[in-house]
Design a protein around this motif. Structure first.
Motif, mmCIF file in Angstrom:
data_model
loop_
_atom_site.group_PDB
_atom_site.id
_atom_site.type_symbol
_atom_site.label_atom_id
_atom_site.label_comp_id
_atom_site.label_asym_id
_atom_site.label_seq_id
_atom_site.Cartn_x
_atom_site.Cartn_y
_atom_site.Cartn_z
ATOM 1 N N THR A 40 0.831 -1.208 0.000
ATOM 2 C CA THR A 40 0.000 0.000 0.000
ATOM 3 C C THR A 40 0.861 1.252 0.000
ATOM 4 O O THR A 40 0.581 2.216 -0.722
ATOM 5 N N GLN A 80 -7.174 0.651 -0.630
ATOM 6 C CA GLN A 80 -7.413 -0.585 0.118
ATOM 7 C C GLN A 80 -8.679 -0.463 0.967
ATOM 8 O O GLN A 80 -9.489 -1.369 1.022
ATOM 9 N N ASP A 156 -5.771 -1.434 -5.033
ATOM 10 C CA ASP A 156 -5.173 -2.013 -3.824
ATOM 11 C C ASP A 156 -6.154 -3.020 -3.236
ATOM 12 O O ASP A 156 -7.146 -2.650 -2.619
ATOM 13 N N GLU A 157 -5.855 -4.289 -3.434
ATOM 14 C CA GLU A 157 -6.740 -5.388 -3.027
ATOM 15 C C GLU A 157 -8.170 -5.156 -3.509
ATOM 16 O O GLU A 157 -9.101 -5.054 -2.713
HETATM 17 MG MG LIG Z 1 -2.073 -2.770 1.994
#
Ligand SMILES: [Mg+2]
Ligand SMILES: Nc1ncnc2c1ncn2[C@@H]1O[C@H](COP(=O)(O)OP(=O)(O)OP(=O)(O)O)[C@@H](O)[C@H]1O
Lengths: 303, 266
Positions: A40, A80, A156-157
């Motif tokens: 991240t 995220q 992010d994810e």
């Molecule tokens: Mg992360």
């Protein structure tokens, strides 16, 4: 996108330690790594919302330190953690986000229906986002990132918290984006996602890059061809360790099993059988990205 | 609809801060009651004082030593206090909520907007609202015959100056807050300011030492400034109040912008 010696420190803690990588236009580039590896932090520097502590970074041929706003204007960002505007409806979330980019009102309005469709939220358009489920919010954030028709998207994810149908939907849409020439950068904890989507990826561990390549290359280099998973009877967890020494090219001891790598599973199986170690079950499978991940980052969890 | 026109008017210039304001207008359109209540509250206080307390108290000593009706004395203080409360709530509770809990600014900063756009937009919005409240309150004062001088027109920019001063300090304070518990401290600080800043009785009822203390209260300077303007007791001393409030705005603004940059872009 070019990063050289990219470094991020928070006080004493080094979150990203002098990493180098390149991302080519139109490519899907992945970051894998355990929690706290620095994924991240890296994404935020690329997104021009986190100043570098050291090194150099070029995003879309510009320097985030000086041209942050210009870079962000051409990026789509899926952070995220969902950052939906809890005080607005689904439609207004998309609308105002487009306005943040300075898009004319009429243009934003035209774009909203297709993004609602993308997120499969058309029938929830006028709901407040507070009443959406977690997965719906996630889909909204992903759709929102596309409002400015970005040339590069940072995810992010992206699919954490999505049900299997929604994940496949998102993958579909991401494939579609790459066909349009959009560059994608993503982090994920799902190995199938990385194998599905990424042209190339890096594995991060403890703030550094420990491996880089296409999923296929990484598997060939770090996991070999075939894998034998050996499980033991209850209470015998590590009993077989020394007994299995020397079998296969490498062995990975996990909490509940031992994974043996080699090129010929049949040969591995018979070696284990002849070792005299008491075994509950054996499973043969092809080597996967998960094996690469465990080999490069997994040890820490066991110790 | 009026809000729609306002949105259009505010945003045609297209700068970053105005888009932050557009967002706040959009939220306000969905919560009109909250917006209206911010105006109604001081007006209710004013009615209560005019028909109730005012009758009991009769006249009090105005800033120039002459007698004024109690309602005409208290009304400018209510205007000042509502300017303070509006600015402080917006900048502390509002900013804290949006920054820590709502992650609103994270979303904004992923777009071409900068922390400066965000800060200017939020202050601009808070001031636009303050301006609307101040104008509405002044209208009520005029209708009730509580305005004694044309200088009163300047009470509106004075309320805006207060908004900048308290808003800037509030925003600086908000960047130091870690949890909701810290927000209770804000309430705890506002109440004595509200009650003891020569808001409801003249400064000279206090003993000398307390008078000095009161003069350190930022609200006192706002109250004294606005009261002199609505009562028409103009003198060079008013510039002192202006200077005090301007200093607050500048110092608060510097601290807030420095801290906001650090916190928004870690
Ligand atoms: Mg992360
Ligand atoms: N704002 C911050 N202040 C201080 N430390 C931070 C901050 N953000 C991240 N860190 C630290 O930097 C390190 C890397 O964090 P980062 O969020 O980049 O990891 P990650 O790879 O994304 O992990 P995850 O898979 O859990 O999301 C962690 O040790 C984290 O505690």
């Amino acid at each position: 996108m070019v990063a050289r010696g990219l470094t991020k420190r928070f006080g004493e803690l080094t979150a990203v330690d002098a990493i180098d990588f390149d991302v080519h236009t139109g490519e899907v580039f992945g970051f894998l790594g355990p929690n706290g590896a620095g994924k991240t932090s890296t994404m935020r520097m690329i997104g021009a919302v986190s100043p570098l502590t050291g090194g150099t970074l070029q995003v879309l041929d510009r320097d985030p330190a000086t041209d942050g706003a210009e870079i962000r204007a051409r990026l789509g960002v899926v952070p995220q953690e969902n950052t939906v505007d809890e005080e607005l409806s689904v439609t207004d979330n998309l609308y105002i986000y487009g306005r943040y980019f300075g898009m004319p009102r009429a243009q934003v309005r035209r774009r909203i229906p297709e993004l609602l469709e993308f997120a499969q939220l058309t029938d929830r358009a006028d709901d407040k986002v507070t009443v959406l489920s977690g997965g719906m919010k996630r889909r909204l954030v992903i759709a929102r990132a596309l409002i400015n028709t970005p040339s590069m998207v940072l995810l992010d994810e992206p699919t954490t918290g999505l049900d299997p149908q929604a994940r496949h939907l998102v993958w579909d849409r991401l494939h579609e984006l790459t066909r349009q020439g959009v560059t994608l950068l993503l982090t994920t904890h799902y190995m199938d996602e990385a194998e599905q989507l990424c042209d190339r990826l890096v594995v991060m561990s403890d703030a550094t890059i420990v491996a880089e390549g296409s999923p296929r290359e990484l598997i060939a280099t770090y996991a070999g061809r075939e894998v034998l998973e050996v499980r033991f009877p209850p209470g015998h967890r590590y009993a077989g360790w020394t007994g299995l020494d020397g079998i296969g090219s490498r062995r990975e001891v996990l909490a509940d099993r031992v994974i043996i790598y080699g090129d010929d599973a049949e040969q591995l199986t018979s070696a284990v059988t002849h070792s005299g170690v008491e075994v509950a079950s054996m499973l043969v499978r092809r080597a996967s990205l998960e094996d690469v991940f465990l080999r490069l980052t997994g040890r820490r969890l066991i110790e | 609809m009026l809000t729609g026109q306002l949105i259009a008017a505010v945003t045609t210039r297209g700068s970053g801060a105005s888009r932050v304001i557009e967002r706040d207008l959009l939220v306000t359109r969905n919560n009109l009651m909250v917006f209206v209540s911010g105006f109604v509250e001081p007006v209710f206080y004013l009615f209560a004082i005019d028909v109730g307390l005012g009758r009991l108290v009769g006249d009090v000593t105005g800033p120039d030593g002459g007698p004024v009706s109690y309602a005409a004395f208290a009304a400018p203080a209510l205007l000042a206090a509502s300017a303070m409360n509006g600015a402080v709530y917006e900048s502390t509770f509002g900013i804290f909520f949006k920054m820590r809990w709502g992650k609103l600014y994270d979303a904004m900063l992923a777009t071409p907007l900068t922390p400066t756009d965000v800060a200017l937009g939020e202050i601009g919005w808070s001031q636009l609202r303050g301006l609307a409240y101040a104008c509405a309150f002044m209208t009520v004062m005029v209708v009730m015959g509580l305005v004694a001088s044309p200088w009163a027109v300047l009470a509106i920019p004075a309320a805006i100056l207060m908004g900048f001063a308290f808003g800037a300090v509030g925003m600086a304070v908000a960047t130091f807050m870690r949890s909701w518990v810290d927000l209770d401290m804000v309430n705890l600080a506002l109440l004595p300011l509200f009650l003891f800043s020569a808001t409801f009785y003249p400064l000279d009822v206090y003993p000398r030492s307390l008078q000095m203390l009161t003069q350190l209260s930022p609200l006192y300077h706002g109250v004294a400034l606005i009261r002199s303007l609505t009562l028409g007791t103009i003198g060079p001393g008013l510039l002192l109040h202006v200077a005090f409030l301007a200093a607050m705005a500048v110092v608060g603004g510097i601290v807030a912008s420095r801290r906001l940059h650090e916190q928004l872009l870690p």
